[in-house]
Design a protein around this motif. Structure first.
Motif, PDB file in Angstrom:
ATOM      1  N   ALA A 267      22.434 -20.993  46.712  1.00 54.99           N
ATOM      2  CA  ALA A 267      20.955 -20.969  46.951  1.00 54.99           C
ATOM      3  C   ALA A 267      20.282 -22.232  46.339  1.00 54.99           C
ATOM      4  O   ALA A 267      20.553 -22.666  45.151  1.00 54.99           O
ATOM      5  N   ILE A 268      19.373 -22.694  47.183  1.00 55.24           N
ATOM      6  CA  ILE A 268      18.550 -24.093  46.626  1.00 55.24           C
ATOM      7  C   ILE A 268      17.103 -23.689  46.779  1.00 55.24           C
ATOM      8  O   ILE A 268      16.434 -24.350  46.365  1.00 55.24           O
ATOM      9  N   ASP A 269      16.747 -22.625  47.498  1.00 50.48           N
ATOM     10  CA  ASP A 269      15.336 -22.401  47.697  1.00 50.48           C
ATOM     11  C   ASP A 269      14.966 -21.173  46.949  1.00 50.48           C
ATOM     12  O   ASP A 269      15.623 -19.904  46.996  1.00 50.48           O
ATOM     13  N   LEU A 270      14.085 -21.069  46.004  1.00 50.86           N
ATOM     14  CA  LEU A 270      13.663 -20.180  45.006  1.00 50.86           C
ATOM     15  C   LEU A 270      13.215 -18.784  45.585  1.00 50.86           C
ATOM     16  O   LEU A 270      13.470 -17.746  45.413  1.00 50.86           O
ATOM     17  N   ASP A 271      12.274 -18.962  46.920  1.00 48.64           N
ATOM     18  CA  ASP A 271      11.740 -17.854  47.474  1.00 48.64           C
ATOM     19  C   ASP A 271      12.733 -17.027  48.288  1.00 48.64           C
ATOM     20  O   ASP A 271      12.698 -15.774  48.226  1.00 48.64           O
ATOM     21  N   ALA A 272      13.732 -17.718  48.795  1.00 46.85           N
ATOM     22  CA  ALA A 272      15.000 -16.966  49.370  1.00 46.85           C
ATOM     23  C   ALA A 272      15.797 -16.289  48.459  1.00 46.85           C
ATOM     24  O   ALA A 272      16.202 -15.279  48.694  1.00 46.85           O
ATOM     25  N   LEU A 273      15.981 -17.032  47.324  1.00 45.99           N
ATOM     26  CA  LEU A 273      16.726 -16.330  46.062  1.00 45.99           C
ATOM     27  C   LEU A 273      16.154 -14.987  45.676  1.00 45.99           C
ATOM     28  O   LEU A 273      16.814 -14.052  45.545  1.00 45.99           O
ATOM     29  N   LEU A 274      14.841 -15.202  45.551  1.00 47.07           N
ATOM     30  CA  LEU A 274      14.058 -13.882  44.991  1.00 47.07           C
ATOM     31  C   LEU A 274      14.059 -12.834  46.097  1.00 47.07           C
ATOM     32  O   LEU A 274      14.317 -11.749  45.959  1.00 47.07           O
ATOM     33  N   GLN A 275      13.883 -13.042  47.337  1.00 46.37           N
ATOM     34  CA  GLN A 275      13.988 -12.176  48.526  1.00 46.37           C
ATOM     35  C   GLN A 275      15.276 -11.697  48.697  1.00 46.37           C
ATOM     36  O   GLN A 275      15.421 -10.471  48.858  1.00 46.37           O
ATOM     37  N   GLU A 276      16.387 -12.245  48.480  1.00 48.78           N
ATOM     38  CA  GLU A 276      17.760 -11.873  48.627  1.00 48.78           C
ATOM     39  C   GLU A 276      17.934 -10.733  47.563  1.00 48.78           C
ATOM     40  O   GLU A 276      18.609  -9.758  47.720  1.00 48.78           O
ATOM     41  N   ALA A 277      17.520 -11.162  46.328  1.00 50.50           N
ATOM     42  CA  ALA A 277      17.693 -10.267  45.357  1.00 50.50           C
ATOM     43  C   ALA A 277      16.866  -8.874  45.376  1.00 50.50           C
ATOM     44  O   ALA A 277      17.565  -7.790  45.009  1.00 50.50           O
ATOM     45  N   CYS A 278      15.920  -8.921  46.053  1.00 53.44           N
ATOM     46  CA  CYS A 278      15.099  -7.605  46.374  1.00 53.44           C
ATOM     47  C   CYS A 278      15.755  -6.757  47.508  1.00 53.44           C
ATOM     48  O   CYS A 278      16.156  -5.628  47.291  1.00 53.44           O
ATOM     49  N   TRP A 279      16.346  -7.634  48.317  1.00 58.34           N
ATOM     50  CA  TRP A 279      17.300  -6.873  49.477  1.00 58.34           C
ATOM     51  C   TRP A 279      18.499  -6.167  48.858  1.00 58.34           C
ATOM     52  O   TRP A 279      18.928  -5.029  49.083  1.00 58.34           O
ATOM     53  N   VAL A 280      19.254  -7.068  48.190  1.00 59.82           N
ATOM     54  CA  VAL A 280      20.345  -6.421  47.268  1.00 59.82           C
ATOM     55  C   VAL A 280      20.094  -5.013  46.510  1.00 59.82           C
ATOM     56  O   VAL A 280      21.003  -4.218  46.313  1.00 59.82           O
ATOM     57  N   SER A 281      19.035  -5.288  45.787  1.00 56.60           N
ATOM     58  CA  SER A 281      18.760  -4.495  44.789  1.00 56.60           C
ATOM     59  C   SER A 281      18.207  -2.999  45.660  1.00 56.60           C
ATOM     60  O   SER A 281      18.861  -1.920  45.322  1.00 56.60           O
TER      61      SER A 281
ATOM     62  N   VAL B 290      16.890 -26.645  37.305  1.00 53.72           N
ATOM     63  CA  VAL B 290      17.384 -27.840  36.522  1.00 53.72           C
ATOM     64  C   VAL B 290      17.308 -28.752  37.624  1.00 53.72           C
ATOM     65  O   VAL B 290      17.165 -29.938  37.514  1.00 53.72           O
ATOM     66  N   GLU B 291      18.283 -28.319  38.811  1.00 53.79           N
ATOM     67  CA  GLU B 291      18.567 -29.215  39.869  1.00 53.79           C
ATOM     68  C   GLU B 291      17.087 -29.965  40.532  1.00 53.79           C
ATOM     69  O   GLU B 291      16.824 -31.144  40.849  1.00 53.79           O
ATOM     70  N   GLN B 292      16.060 -29.030  40.735  1.00 50.03           N
ATOM     71  CA  GLN B 292      14.515 -29.538  41.003  1.00 50.03           C
ATOM     72  C   GLN B 292      14.174 -30.368  40.025  1.00 50.03           C
ATOM     73  O   GLN B 292      13.504 -31.542  40.603  1.00 50.03           O
TER      74      GLN B 292
END
Length: 222
Positions: free
Chosen positions: A28-42, A178-180
């Motif tokens: 993942a490189i996009d923070l919003d996509a990462l947060l949304q995926e965490a919600c779906w997985v949870s 860090v990458e950003q």
């Protein structure tokens, strides 16, 4: 299928979800996509209809519902929640401990009256929840939460699953940050190097030049 077999299959699915999210988080490189995926997985891994990432806002000393699954339109990105010890999310955030809550919004005689439910949770009929803190090595982002209007209870094994998702999320967020920061630093350097009037270049240990600033290209016409 026996109860024990159903339980085993349920836990195996959770492990599959954790493994899949780990792979997603690595890329993942996009923070919003990462947060949304965490919600779906949870939500999917715990069989809950609702999940959310609560981002702590220190200036307001409260949470912003930053990402989520199952909420009504207008909730994600706008809803706020208290971050004090009287809320399960606030307790998880401030103590660093995952929290399991049952009978939220019920009278004390029904059971759980340790924490109060937020207005958004009340509006969605939430009766039980799990909160897991999202942390990096030296910072705290907020809380990952799964909610359900159903009365059956989450378990300690469910807490372990959600904390696993939150831990992966925290590590991935740290990498993205860090990458950003590195990218922004490189862009700032290029802007500065290209704005100076001097000719500038970089060479490796062998003397081979691998970078020139814009001034050299303008001067030589290359």
């Amino acid at each position: 299928m026996s109860h024990r077999s159903e339980e085993l299959a349920y836990r195996l699915r959770q492990q599959e979800f954790l493994a899949g999210f780990g792979l997603f988080a690595l890329q993942a490189i996009d923070l919003d996509a990462l947060l949304q995926e965490a919600c779906w997985v949870s939500a999917t891994g715990l069989g809950g209809e609702l999940s959310k990432v609560l981002e702590y806002r220190p200036n307001e000393d409260e949470f912003l519902l930053r990402a989520g699954v199952g909420w009504r339109p207008g909730v994600v990105g706008h809803a706020r929640a208290a971050a004090d010890l009287g809320s399960a999310a606030g307790y998880a955030f401030r103590t660093g401990e995952a929290v399991l809550s049952s009978h939220l919004g019920a009278v004390a005689a029904e059971g759980e009256d340790r924490f109060r439910a937020s207005q958004v949770m009340v509006e969605h009929g939430v009766r039980r929840a799990i909160n897991a803190p999202i942390r990096g090595r030296d910072w705290s982002f907020g809380v990952l939460e799964v909610d359900s209007p159903q009365e059956n209870k989450f378990t300690q094994a469910d807490i372990a699953f959600l904390q696993g998702v939150a831990n992966i999320l925290g590590v991935a967020m740290e990498r993205v940050r860090v990458e950003q920061a590195v990218q922004e630093s490189e862009e700032s350097f290029r802007t500065l190097a290209n704005s100076i009037p001097q000719l500038a270049w970089m060479a490796d240990a062998s003397g081979s030049i691998y970078w020139y600033n814009q001034r050299i290209f303008d001067y030589t016409g290359l």
